[in-house]
Design an enzyme around this catalytic site. Structure first.
Site, mmCIF file in Angstrom:
data_model
loop_
_atom_site.group_PDB
_atom_site.id
_atom_site.type_symbol
_atom_site.label_atom_id
_atom_site.label_comp_id
_atom_site.label_asym_id
_atom_site.label_seq_id
_atom_site.Cartn_x
_atom_site.Cartn_y
_atom_site.Cartn_z
ATOM 1 C CB SER A 1 -1.374 0.389 1.819
ATOM 2 O OG SER A 1 -2.333 1.002 0.853
ATOM 3 C CG HIS B 1 -5.568 -2.295 -0.382
ATOM 4 N ND1 HIS B 1 -5.212 -2.027 -1.602
ATOM 5 C CD2 HIS B 1 -5.156 -1.711 0.595
ATOM 6 C CE1 HIS B 1 -3.737 -1.217 -1.566
ATOM 7 N NE2 HIS B 1 -4.265 -1.009 -0.402
ATOM 8 C CG ASP C 1 -6.511 -3.531 -4.584
ATOM 9 O OD1 ASP C 1 -7.990 -3.056 -3.225
ATOM 10 O OD2 ASP C 1 -5.482 -3.424 -4.178
#
Length: 337
Positions: free
Chosen positions: A175, A294, A266
């Protein structure tokens, strides 16, 4: 921007924020699948600097990793005294010829506990794995309120590497941690041998993109434990008001070999960005994890670990193939002499 989704762990009390306007979504803890830990978790088993709420966690993987978190001193140029910095260190550091150390970062406003399911699998595979908290998040001692802007995060990670790791590392960024990794690798290329990005948040232009994030997302379970530390809000506010990460112009400067790993489902960052990132990086391969959102290292830890291990082993395979080819070519040459 990744949001914190409710895990199976019981909710922990969050102190009321002192700034009424400040509400920020932390990253990424979903799909806690560990079985319940034994009913007794003596406080002495946990590091004393963790919030007392850690004793209420029942996820076995989280409990095991939390017990291994330690603070180590890191001296930086922006802090008079060393910052006691939180991390999980490998049980045994390997010799240089055994492979590069693997340093696991985390997402926005998260901690090393994000790796509670995948870290043990990497250790079992014989990797020298470090889980490191990014300055401003996690469980480091920030009582003196050091700056937590991008430059400070970068220098802190460099000094951590220089003090404890001391040789080129494989840097893993999930991320927003992917933006941290790109910024670091471009500024300190000698410190990074390879890069691995997971659900990479690298196309945001600083914190202005956070306007699309809901004003408030309830914190719950393991992913919010670090939020109970008294300096958590100050550190995150400092990062927010200083602009955040914008690595759009740095992506093509990355020279290292890269793995781009993405969950096919995601819902936070479209996997279309995975293809874009693969194309823009000079040397990258793309792997996707089916039926995964994700954070593959939390949702599908075994598949995520396999992709990481396969990627890290690819150089050894290539070198072995090259050596075999060289040997095959030498045999007829020697026979002709």
């Amino acid at each position: 921007m990744p949001l914190l989704l409710t895990s199976s762990s019981p909710a922990l009390p969050l102190p009321a924020p002192s700034r009424a306007r400040f509400r920020v979504a932390a990253s990424a803890e979903v799909g806690a699948t560990g079985r319940a830990a034994p009913a007794t978790n003596p406080a002495k088993d946990f590091p004393p600097f963790l919030p007392k709420a850690v004793e209420r966690i029942r996820d076995r993987a989280a409990v095991r990793l939390a017990r291994r978190i330690e603070r180590v001193p890191v001296q930086t140029g922006f802090s008079k005294n060393p910052i006691q910095s939180s991390c999980v260190r490998p049980l045994k550091q390997q010799q240089q010829q055994s492979g590069d150390p693997v340093v696991l970062l985390h997402g926005f406003d998260s901690s090393c506990l994000e790796w509670r399911y995948t870290y043990p699998l990497l250790e079992e595979a014989g990797l020298e794995a470090w889980a490191v908290d990014i300055l401003g998040w996690g469980f480091s001692d920030l009582e003196t309120r050091p700056p937590c802007d991008i430059a400070s995060k970068r220098e802190h990670l460099y000094q951590f590497w220089r003090t404890y790791i001391k040789r080129p590392m494989v840097l893993v960024g999930p991320s927003l941690g992917a933006a941290v990794a790109i910024d670091f690798a471009v500024n300190y290329p000698e410190a990074v041998s390879k890069l691995i990005f997971i659900g990479a948040s690298v196309y945001a232009e600083g914190t202005k993109d956070m306007t699309r994030v809901p004003k408030f997302v309830p914190y719950a379970g393991i992913g919010r434990l670090h939020c109970l530390l008294p300096w958590w809000e100050d550190a995150t506010v400092n990062f927010m008001i200083t602009g955040g990460y914008n690595v759009l112009n740095q992506i093509k400067q990355v020279k290292q070999k890269c793995l781009v790993l993405w969950g096919e489902d995601d819902g936070i960052i479209s996997n279309k960005q995975a293809y874009r990132l693969q194309q823009e990086l000079p040397s990258a391969i793309l792997r996707q994890v089916g039926q995964c959102g994700h954070i593959p290292h939390v949702e599908k830890p075994r598949e995520a670990a396999k992709h990481l291990i396969d990627f890290l082993g690819s150089d050894s395979t290539e070198k072995a193939d090259q050596a075999s080819s060289l040997s095959s070519n030498l045999v007829p040459m020697l026979s002709a002499q």
